[in-house]
Design a protein around this motif. Structure first.
Motif: not given
Length: 272
Positions: A228-229, A240, A242
């Motif tokens: 995730s980022h 966030t 995924e």
């Protein structure tokens, strides 16, 4: 130190490709004999790969008695597996049939593949796209059908067992993966084994950058390995997401070495 004294690697590849071409000719007797050649299909920094080509009248017999077309299969193609190899050979067979039958199957210097090409490709066992693509290549992106794979099962199996060398080009593989069908899985990258013959040789110098051919500016999509980022939203905050991070990179950048993600420290690669 291990040494490699064999000199038949190239001829083994050519014999395998010739065997596959002969298999196609048995189903389509009006296809011509060819002079089969291979080599690299992409120059470092370029954003296009020549997987194969058919060149009418390229080779002349030493006694002047005949001319034969050239059939080229790129070393980068050989890394994509026998299904892709046979698909490319059938694509080039469609061009060969067009030449034999006096059919104009391309325009714009051979780039645009018209409906006549699509008809010939269908007759050879390929499935043309439903409509011309957006890259001005027309009906070029034909895919091999399951029925055709069954028809040439013996030749495909021979390619699998015989083609022992290929060019592993990460950029070429990335370009291939972005043109693959949803159900198609390309073979894994071949990794050098510890102590592999030739690994102690000095690195080859990078070829000089070509300046005579205009760049298209094409960028390729690659992903990292983040689960995730974080991304910024329209209000200046973050959220966030995924999945991995995705970026666009030029072939020249990817040729220069791994591009690493600053979060997971993994190299950006084609998405599986």
């Amino acid at each position: 130190m291990a040494t490699d004294t064999g000199t038949d690697h190239g001829s083994t590849i050519i014999r395998a490709l010739e065997g596959a071409w002969d298999a196609i000719r048995r189903h389509h007797p009006d296809l011509p004999g060819v002079v089969m050649v291979t080599g690299h299909g992409r120059t470092p920094g370029d954003d296009a790969v020549t997987w194969g080509h058919h060149w009418p009248g390229r080779w002349t017999a030493a006694d002047g008695s005949a001319v034969r077309p050239e059939l080229f299969a790129g070393g980068e193609l050989l890394a994509l597996g026998s299904r892709r190899i046979m698909q490319t050979l059938l694509h080039e067979a469609a061009h060969a049939l067009a030449t034999v039958r006096g059919i104009k199957d391309t325009s714009t210097g051979g780039r645009y593949h018209n409906r006549e090409f699509a008809k010939l490709a269908s007759a050879l066992g390929l499935q043309p796209p439903a409509r011309p693509d957006e890259q001005r290549r027309g009906f070029s992106n034909c895919s091999i059908t399951d029925e055709t794979i069954t028809r040439y099962a013996k030749a495909i199996s021979a390619l699998d067992s015989t083609v022992g060398h290929r060019i592993e080009d990460p950029v070429a593989r990335l370009i291939a993966s972005q043109a693959s069908l949803p159900e198609e899985t390309l073979p894994p990258v071949v990794e050098l084994r510890p102590g592999a013959i030739g690994t102690d040789l000095p690195a080859r110098p990078e070829p000089a950058r070509r300046t005579t051919v205009p760049r298209t500016g094409r960028r390729l999509a690659v992903v990292c390995r983040c689960a995730s980022h974080q991304v910024r939203d329209a209000h200046g905050g973050s959220r966030t997401v995924e999945g991995p991070r995705r970026i666009q990179a030029t072939p020249g950048l990817l040729d220069g070495g791994p591009v690493l993600c600053g979060v997971c420290n993994a190299a950006f690669e084609p998405e599986n």
